[in-house]
Design a protein around this motif. Structure first.
Motif, PDB file in Angstrom:
ATOM      1  N   ALA A 173       0.734  -0.950  -0.090  1.00 30.67           N
ATOM      2  CA  ALA A 173       0.239  -0.126  -0.108  1.00 30.67           C
ATOM      3  C   ALA A 173       0.906   0.938  -0.472  1.00 30.67           C
ATOM      4  N   LEU A 174       2.002   1.345   0.328  1.00 29.75           N
ATOM      5  CA  LEU A 174       3.195   2.164   1.142  1.00 29.75           C
ATOM      6  C   LEU A 174       3.741   2.211  -0.403  1.00 29.75           C
ATOM      7  N   THR A 175       4.104   1.816  -1.286  1.00 30.27           N
ATOM      8  CA  THR A 175       4.737   1.499  -2.043  1.00 30.27           C
ATOM      9  C   THR A 175       3.661   2.155  -3.501  1.00 30.27           C
ATOM     10  N   VAL A 176       2.581   1.612  -3.838  1.00 29.66           N
ATOM     11  CA  VAL A 176       1.498   2.234  -4.726  1.00 29.66           C
ATOM     12  C   VAL A 176       1.337   3.174  -4.380  1.00 29.66           C
ATOM     13  N   ALA A 177       0.608   4.420  -2.897  1.00 27.30           N
ATOM     14  CA  ALA A 177       0.504   5.644  -2.696  1.00 27.30           C
ATOM     15  C   ALA A 177       1.499   6.275  -3.070  1.00 27.30           C
ATOM     16  N   GLY A 178       3.675   5.904  -2.299  1.00 29.58           N
ATOM     17  CA  GLY A 178       4.599   6.575  -3.373  1.00 29.58           C
ATOM     18  C   GLY A 178       4.369   6.771  -4.565  1.00 29.58           C
ATOM     19  N   LEU A 179       5.293   5.950  -5.383  1.00 30.01           N
ATOM     20  CA  LEU A 179       4.228   5.659  -7.096  1.00 30.01           C
ATOM     21  C   LEU A 179       3.467   6.464  -7.683  1.00 30.01           C
ATOM     22  N   LEU A 180       2.012   6.312  -6.501  1.00 29.36           N
ATOM     23  CA  LEU A 180       1.201   7.867  -7.809  1.00 29.36           C
ATOM     24  C   LEU A 180       1.745   9.505  -7.604  1.00 29.36           C
ATOM     25  N   LEU A 181       2.702   9.712  -5.909  1.00 28.51           N
ATOM     26  CA  LEU A 181       2.798  10.915  -5.592  1.00 28.51           C
ATOM     27  C   LEU A 181       3.531  11.199  -6.238  1.00 28.51           C
ATOM     28  N   GLY A 182       4.940  10.001  -6.309  1.00 25.06           N
ATOM     29  CA  GLY A 182       5.977  10.125  -7.531  1.00 25.06           C
ATOM     30  C   GLY A 182       7.164  10.626  -6.340  1.00 25.06           C
ATOM     31  N   GLU A 183       6.760   9.933  -4.987  1.00 24.79           N
ATOM     32  CA  GLU A 183       7.829   9.891  -4.154  1.00 24.79           C
ATOM     33  C   GLU A 183       8.944   9.433  -4.634  1.00 24.79           C
ATOM     34  N   SER A 184      10.551   9.088  -4.226  1.00 19.76           N
ATOM     35  CA  SER A 184      10.806   7.853  -4.353  1.00 19.76           C
ATOM     36  C   SER A 184      11.253   6.581  -3.284  1.00 19.76           C
ATOM     37  N   PRO A 185      10.802   5.580  -3.711  1.00 17.11           N
ATOM     38  CA  PRO A 185      10.665   5.058  -2.368  1.00 17.11           C
ATOM     39  C   PRO A 185      11.079   5.107  -1.639  1.00 17.11           C
ATOM     40  N   ALA A 186      12.875   5.007  -1.564  1.00 22.06           N
ATOM     41  CA  ALA A 186      13.819   5.235  -0.308  1.00 22.06           C
ATOM     42  C   ALA A 186      13.612   5.976   0.712  1.00 22.06           C
ATOM     43  N   LEU A 187      13.186   6.895   0.384  1.00 20.71           N
ATOM     44  CA  LEU A 187      12.886   8.190   0.944  1.00 20.71           C
ATOM     45  C   LEU A 187      11.243   7.801   2.274  1.00 20.71           C
ATOM     46  N   TRP A 188      10.924   6.187   2.026  1.00 23.60           N
ATOM     47  CA  TRP A 188       9.547   6.164   3.803  1.00 23.60           C
ATOM     48  C   TRP A 188       9.993   4.470   3.718  1.00 23.60           C
ATOM     49  N   LEU A 189      11.154   3.562   2.638  1.00 21.65           N
ATOM     50  CA  LEU A 189      10.689   2.673   2.931  1.00 21.65           C
ATOM     51  C   LEU A 189      11.982   1.809   3.952  1.00 21.65           C
TER      52      LEU A 189
END
Length: 270
Positions: A173-189
């Motif tokens: 869920a966080l991956t989908v939300a991050g990608l839709l927002l254009g955020e780098s996955p590393a910033l939250w992962l």
């Protein structure tokens, strides 16, 4: 005494039996429960146990054995075998999973509606797996924790299984939300993985629930509160903070593995 008494897989070793009889603190909880389970079905080891006990204790053991055998014959039948899902986790975390997914959806909608404010997804992402561990490994939320704690696979293996279930419920869920927002996955992962590993490391010392509460409080104080006050993303969850989070994730993971024996004690369920 026959040497066969000490064969692994046949009878309880003499050292473990003596430690159990004398209440040696060096015998961890899982090993003690294993001895008790074997004693229920092995008359020879029960007789050997009496050799290590004081006379008053021998009388007590005889009385307890009689009561246990009577209860086994007249008590309720054993419950059916647990499902594979129950071996990995419990039904109690389902409510948490729904809440966590709802929180991720709400954070995503807030980010889309107010792009000028700090990303709520980035601010809340590490808290999702931490809160999940607090529910997945706690005697207060799992009614079958005593049974699970006495399983042969109890300890770090069972904790890691439940950790994987928590991550499987939150990271997609966080991956989908991050990608839709254009955020780098590393910033939250990376912060999420670091928080999970740190919870496991501290959990072996003070209990998983307490560790999760302490780390969540620290994250709120160090990241969320400054972001709300300044209306800006803190430097620690920007791109320049990624190397530090990567190093912290590796260090916390190694420390958690080194503290694996802590999950053989009941205090890890606190």
């Amino acid at each position: 005494m026959s040497k066969d008494d000490d064969r692994v897989g046949t009878h309880v070793p003499s050292a473990a039996l003596a430690a159990y009889a004398t209440g040696d603190p060096g015998l961890d909880d899982v090993a003690a429960w294993g001895v008790e389970a074997h004693l229920d079905t092995c008359a020879r080891c029960r007789a050997r146990l009496a050799d290590h006990a004081a006379p008053p204790v021998r009388d007590l053991l005889g009385t307890a054995r009689t009561a246990l055998l009577h209860e086994a014959r007249t008590g309720p039948q054993p419950a059916p075998a647990r499902s594979r899902w129950r071996r990995w986790t419990g039904w109690s975390p389902l409510g948490w999973a729904v809440t966590a997914l709802t929180a991720v959806l709400a954070a995503f909608l807030l980010d889309r509606a107010y792009p000028q404010f700090p990303s709520v997804v980035l601010l809340l992402a590490p808290l999702a797996p931490i809160s999940g561990l607090a529910v997945a490994w706690s005697r207060r939320t799992d009614p079958a924790w005593e049974t699970l704690a006495g399983m042969p696979r109890a300890g770090l293996e069972l904790v890691l299984r439940r950790t994987l279930v928590v991550l499987a419920a939150t990271l997609p869920a966080l991956t989908v939300a991050g990608l839709l927002l254009g955020e780098s996955p590393a910033l939250w992962l990376l912060p999420a993985i670091t928080g999970t590993s740190a919870t496991l490391w501290l959990g072996g010392r003070i209990g998983v629930t307490r560790a999760a509460a302490a780390l969540a409080t620290a994250w709120i104080a160090a990241v969320i509160v400054p972001a709300v006050l300044t209306m800006d993303v803190p430097p620690m969850i920007r791109a320049e903070g990624v190397p530090g989070w990567a190093a912290a994730a590796v260090i916390c993971t190694v420390l958690a593995l080194l503290r694996a024996d802590g999950f053989l004690r009941l205090h890890s369920w606190r």
